[in-house]
Motif scaffolding. Structure first.
Motif, PDB file in Angstrom:
ATOM      1  N   THR A  13      -8.552   6.014  -2.371  1.00  0.00           N
ATOM      2  CA  THR A  13      -8.547   5.647  -1.040  1.00  0.00           C
ATOM      3  C   THR A  13      -8.693   4.154  -0.788  1.00  0.00           C
ATOM      4  O   THR A  13      -9.321   3.605  -1.461  1.00  0.00           O
ATOM      5  CB  THR A  13      -9.868   6.140  -0.827  1.00  0.00           C
ATOM      6  N   VAL A  14      -7.881   3.990   0.007  1.00  0.00           N
ATOM      7  CA  VAL A  14      -7.821   2.414   0.282  1.00  0.00           C
ATOM      8  C   VAL A  14      -8.268   2.176   1.766  1.00  0.00           C
ATOM      9  O   VAL A  14      -7.327   2.626   2.722  1.00  0.00           O
ATOM     10  CB  VAL A  14      -6.278   1.859   0.120  1.00  0.00           C
ATOM     11  N   GLU A  15      -9.422   1.549   2.152  1.00  0.00           N
ATOM     12  CA  GLU A  15      -9.734   1.585   3.493  1.00  0.00           C
ATOM     13  C   GLU A  15     -10.058   0.099   3.816  1.00  0.00           C
ATOM     14  O   GLU A  15     -10.875  -0.452   3.194  1.00  0.00           O
ATOM     15  CB  GLU A  15     -11.085   2.277   3.487  1.00  0.00           C
ATOM     16  N   ASP A  16      -9.303  -0.473   4.867  1.00  0.00           N
ATOM     17  CA  ASP A  16      -9.752  -1.688   5.289  1.00  0.00           C
ATOM     18  C   ASP A  16      -9.371  -2.765   3.974  1.00  0.00           C
ATOM     19  O   ASP A  16     -10.217  -3.646   3.713  1.00  0.00           O
ATOM     20  CB  ASP A  16     -11.005  -1.943   5.745  1.00  0.00           C
ATOM     21  N   SER A  17      -8.554  -2.305   3.213  1.00  0.00           N
ATOM     22  CA  SER A  17      -8.099  -3.091   1.932  1.00  0.00           C
ATOM     23  C   SER A  17      -6.755  -2.984   1.483  1.00  0.00           C
ATOM     24  O   SER A  17      -5.939  -2.724   2.071  1.00  0.00           O
ATOM     25  CB  SER A  17      -9.148  -2.602   0.764  1.00  0.00           C
ATOM     26  N   SER A  18      -6.404  -3.719   0.235  1.00  0.00           N
ATOM     27  CA  SER A  18      -5.306  -3.669  -0.187  1.00  0.00           C
ATOM     28  C   SER A  18      -5.025  -3.181  -1.455  1.00  0.00           C
ATOM     29  O   SER A  18      -5.792  -3.890  -2.494  1.00  0.00           O
ATOM     30  CB  SER A  18      -4.194  -4.930   0.073  1.00  0.00           C
ATOM     31  N   LEU A  19      -4.027  -2.674  -1.905  1.00  0.00           N
ATOM     32  CA  LEU A  19      -3.617  -2.150  -3.244  1.00  0.00           C
ATOM     33  C   LEU A  19      -2.045  -2.638  -3.707  1.00  0.00           C
ATOM     34  O   LEU A  19      -1.164  -2.068  -2.778  1.00  0.00           O
ATOM     35  CB  LEU A  19      -3.825  -0.732  -3.503  1.00  0.00           C
ATOM     36  N   THR A  20      -1.988  -3.313  -4.799  1.00  0.00           N
ATOM     37  CA  THR A  20      -0.624  -3.780  -5.089  1.00  0.00           C
ATOM     38  C   THR A  20      -0.507  -3.127  -6.626  1.00  0.00           C
ATOM     39  O   THR A  20      -1.309  -3.364  -7.576  1.00  0.00           O
ATOM     40  CB  THR A  20      -0.499  -5.063  -5.218  1.00  0.00           C
ATOM     41  N   VAL A  21       0.703  -2.421  -6.588  1.00  0.00           N
ATOM     42  CA  VAL A  21       1.099  -1.867  -8.215  1.00  0.00           C
ATOM     43  C   VAL A  21       2.513  -2.460  -8.375  1.00  0.00           C
ATOM     44  O   VAL A  21       3.603  -2.140  -7.515  1.00  0.00           O
ATOM     45  CB  VAL A  21       1.154  -0.509  -7.983  1.00  0.00           C
ATOM     46  N   SER A  22       2.831  -3.219  -9.503  1.00  0.00           N
ATOM     47  CA  SER A  22       3.979  -3.793  -9.565  1.00  0.00           C
ATOM     48  C   SER A  22       4.261  -3.909 -11.332  1.00  0.00           C
ATOM     49  O   SER A  22       3.316  -3.841 -12.240  1.00  0.00           O
ATOM     50  CB  SER A  22       4.071  -5.206  -8.970  1.00  0.00           C
ATOM     51  N   ASN A  23       5.625  -3.802 -11.521  1.00  0.00           N
ATOM     52  CA  ASN A  23       5.980  -3.920 -12.870  1.00  0.00           C
ATOM     53  C   ASN A  23       5.493  -2.933 -13.819  1.00  0.00           C
ATOM     54  O   ASN A  23       4.707  -3.212 -14.614  1.00  0.00           O
ATOM     55  CB  ASN A  23       6.115  -5.496 -13.178  1.00  0.00           C
TER      56      ASN A  23
END
Length: 182
Positions: free
Chosen positions: A23-33
């Motif tokens: 759950t991402v609420e009022d937030s940020s998630l980054t998945v890379s490489n």
């Protein structure tokens, strides 16, 4: 993730987030490489948040039934699926409301339920379209009418596409530029 949190997962030699509901609420998630899957075998819920997935060898997103993107959220999957040819796999419904969802390719796009306030952009879907021009396909006004063959599509997908809006780019693959109806 809540209350303005930021979470970055990068440079992973396996799958980044596997078999966990997110759950991402009022937030940020980054998945890379990520060498394998970005977010996989998961239910993803995004509410007024941002999720960016970039550079996954296989699926950037591999989502289960009940995933949702809502309330001014943005989810973007890019440069993923280079090994298996698909950046997003949907294993059940994905609801998109008042949000933006962008991906390069989506397996099972018919599972997307988007409201009129949302934007779903698929840059080039796995369903390839072959245009066959014949002498009979030219009209008096100079417009061309094409016979369309869907290549590599199973019967379930064809049945779901019968009333769907399809978009075409350069008369070759499904994309997000101009819309046609079948």
């Amino acid at each position: 993730l809540t209350n303005g949190a930021t979470f970055d997962v990068s440079n992973i030699s396996g799958s980044a987030l596997n078999s966990v509901d997110i759950t991402v609420e009022d937030s940020s998630l980054t998945v890379s490489n990520v060498s394998y899957h970005g977010i996989t075998n998961s239910v993803l819920t995004v509410d007024n948040g941002t999720v960016e997935v970039d550079g996954c060898g296989y699926y950037g997103l591999n989502l289960y039934e009940g995933s949702s993107i809502a309330d001014n959220s943005t989810v973007t999957v890019s440069d993923s699926g280079t090994t298996n040819g698909c950046s997003v796999k949907l294993n059940g419904s994905l609801t998109v409301s008042d949000s933006v969802f962008t991906a390069e390719t989506i397996m099972n796009p018919a599972y997307i339920n988007a409201d009129e306030d949302s934007t779903v952009v698929v840059k080039a879907n796995q369903i390839k379209v072959e245009f066959i021009e014949t002498e009979e396909s030219k009209t008096a006004e100079g417009y061309k009418i094409y016979d369309i063959n869907l290549i590599g599509v199973d019967n379930t997908t064809i049945n779901r596409l019968t009333s769907a809006d399809l978009t075409f780019e350069n008369n070759s693959v499904l994309a997000a530029d101009s819309t046609k109806k079948i």
